[in-house]
Design an enzyme around this catalytic site. Structure first.
Site, PDB file in Angstrom:
ATOM      1  N   HIS A   1      -3.560   1.865  -4.911  1.00 27.15           N
ATOM      2  CA  HIS A   1      -4.100   0.797  -5.703  1.00 27.15           C
ATOM      3  C   HIS A   1      -4.156  -0.483  -4.636  1.00 27.15           C
ATOM      4  CE1 HIS A   1      -3.630   1.245 -10.007  1.00 27.15           C
ATOM      5  NE2 HIS A   1      -2.448   1.805  -9.854  1.00 27.15           N
TER       6      HIS A   1
ATOM      7  N   HIS B   1      -0.203   7.002  -4.918  1.00 29.77           N
ATOM      8  CA  HIS B   1      -0.746   6.379  -6.073  1.00 29.77           C
ATOM      9  C   HIS B   1      -0.724   4.724  -5.783  1.00 29.77           C
ATOM     10  CE1 HIS B   1      -1.827   5.468 -10.353  1.00 29.77           C
ATOM     11  NE2 HIS B   1      -1.039   4.462 -10.353  1.00 29.77           N
ATOM     12  N   GLU B   2       0.425   4.282  -5.356  1.00 28.72           N
ATOM     13  CA  GLU B   2       0.605   2.868  -5.289  1.00 28.72           C
ATOM     14  C   GLU B   2      -0.097   2.275  -4.106  1.00 28.72           C
ATOM     15  OE1 GLU B   2       1.662   1.295  -7.677  1.00 28.72           O
ATOM     16  OE2 GLU B   2       2.600   3.011  -8.932  1.00 28.72           O
TER      17      GLU B   2
ATOM     18  N   GLU C   1      -6.343   3.081 -12.721  1.00 25.12           N
ATOM     19  CA  GLU C   1      -5.299   4.221 -12.994  1.00 25.12           C
ATOM     20  C   GLU C   1      -5.945   5.476 -12.433  1.00 25.12           C
ATOM     21  OE1 GLU C   1      -1.974   3.788 -13.060  1.00 25.12           O
ATOM     22  OE2 GLU C   1      -2.284   1.718 -12.672  1.00 25.12           O
TER      23      GLU C   1
END
Length: 289
Positions: A147, A143-144, A222
């Site tokens: 980003h 997830h990071e 997100e």
């Protein structure tokens, strides 16, 4: 206290730098700071300048405000796994290897920050390492990394710069109108105290509205990062990680770190929340395998 002092000192330094820049610009161009052009320049310099200086300093601020330890030489199997996992995910996303760090906190969380997708930091909390399975932690890292690969730090900085510019510009224009209405017959060499008061009031009011706009785009990013994580490690792992977060401690992340963390912090309302509700994120992943 350390975070507060660091925040104040950083913002003071930013204001000083931008003040010097404005003084040079006005003296070179011969523009009045109270003209519409002058107000627009002030708004743009402080609006975009503050956002981009914060972006450039984001890794430095994040490390010092959280006390994050950057892994340069892994000292354990867990640290080696962290570095190897982020390296592989970054390779799959076609970006440079981010710095990998651990910060001490009981919360289950992680965040990404940095001035660009090829100069970034991915940090995880000690609470995440102690309370998540390896598959769940792998999904959080994905997830990071998503980003970072999506360029979300720069995207939200641009959005923040635009809204900051509008907030400052319209606040000063309206403050000037109110000031002229209240003191129209008085001779003054510069803005009165009413101008400064209404300028601050309007900036607060418009700033609240602007935060809704920024929060909206943050929530969209997100969902995109969740989809990116699902593509990297599988939707089932990302859903499992989000389910684990339901029993999380209250987030201690602040500012841009909150925006790019994995877990939401406490918010006044959904309009101001940087993250969508966990159930909404889990449901959004239900169509991905």
């Amino acid at each position: 206290m350390k975070r507060v002092v660091l925040f104040l000192l950083t913002n003071l330094a930013v204001m000083l730098v931008l003040g010097v820049v404005l003084s040079i610009v006005f003296s070179v161009l011969g523009i009045s700071s109270r003209s519409m052009g002058g107000i627009l320049i002030i708004a743009a310099v402080f609006g975009f300048g503050g956002s981009f200086i914060s972006l450039l300093m984001s890794k430095w601020i994040a490390k010092r405000s959280t006390g994050a330890y950057v892994i340069e030489q892994p000292r354990s199997g867990t640290e080696q796994w962290l570095v190897n996992t982020v390296a592989e995910q970054a390779r799959q996303r076609g970006i440079n290897m981010p710095e990998v760090a651990i910060y001490d906190s009981p919360e289950i969380n992680a965040f990404a920050t940095g001035p660009s997708k090829n100069n970034a930091l991915v940090a995880v909390s000690s609470g995440l390492l102690h309370n998540m399975s390896q598959e769940e932690a792998e999904a959080v890292l994905a997830h990071e990394v998503s980003h970072v690969a999506n360029g979300d730090m720069v995207t939200l900085t641009l959005i923040q710069g635009v809204v900051n510019t509008f907030v400052i510009f319209f606040a000063k224009v309206l403050a000037g109108i109110v000031d002229n209405f209240l003191n129209g017959d008085e001779e003054q060499s510069g803005p009165s105290w009413t101008y400064f008061i209404f300028d601050m009031v309007f900036q607060v009011l418009f700033g609240i509205l602007a935060s809704v706009v920024v929060a909206y785009f943050s929530r969209k990013r997100e969902f995109a990062a969740d989809r990116g994580a699902a593509e990297l490690v599988g939707a089932h792992k990302m859903r499992a990680a989000l389910e684990r977060l339901k029993g999380n401690h209250e987030s201690q992340l602040e500012g841009s770190m909150m925006a790019f963390g994995i877990a939401p912090g406490r918010s006044i309302g959904e309009l101001f929340a940087s993250h969508p509700p966990l159930d909404a994120r889990i449901n959004a992943l239900s169509t991905q395998s």
